[in-house]
Design a protein around this motif. Structure first.
Motif: not given
Length: 145
Positions: A15-20, A24-32
């Motif tokens: 669960i911790i892995f999925i949250v992290v 990270g993916v959400a941050g990358i998508l917002s930058v894109m």
């Protein structure tokens, strides 16, 4: 009896892995998203600069003074034979295609003699990107030689 140690991840670690990874993916998508939104901006500026450059080149290729000595019968761009005829011209005079309707074009011709020390006209072409209010300004001189 020996017990074999089991290998793998616990549910909490998973669960911790999925949250992290999700953060990270959400941050990358917002930058894109920001990059994609701004990707058209350089194209608009480059197109405005190309338009201003072509108009400036056309105006500077005309004669310094009126070759026939009169402005009689010079009703439009095909008849304009000297630099001064372009003073105050807008995109309507240049017959821009509908694809360039998002730009506003103005031409100003002023006396540049004081700047250069010789008889000259300063031509200023301004192309404004109406959607952003940003302008590209190019200037050049046409001397009387």
């Amino acid at each position: 009896m020996t017990r074999l140690r089991q290998r793998g991840f616990t549910l909490i670690e998973l669960i911790i892995f999925i949250v992290v990874v999700g953060a990270g993916v959400a941050g990358i998508l917002s930058v894109m998203d920001q990059v994609v939104r701004g990707s058209a901006d350089p194209m608009l500026t480059k197109q405005a600069a190309a338009l201003a450059d072509s108009v400036l080149e056309e105006v500077l290729q005309k004669a310094y003074a009126d070759p026939d000595g009169t402005n009689v019968g010079e009703t439009g761009r095909p008849d304009w034979d000297n630099v001064d005829d372009f003073n105050g011209a807008t995109q309507a005079a240049f017959g821009l295609p509908p694809e360039l309707a998002g730009y506003t074009l103005t031409v100003a011709v002023i006396d540049g003699t004081a700047t250069l020390g010789v008889a000259a006209r300063r031509v200023v072409v301004t192309v404004t990107i109406t959607a952003r209010g940003e302008s590209v300004v190019l200037a050049g001189y046409r001397a009387n030689y």
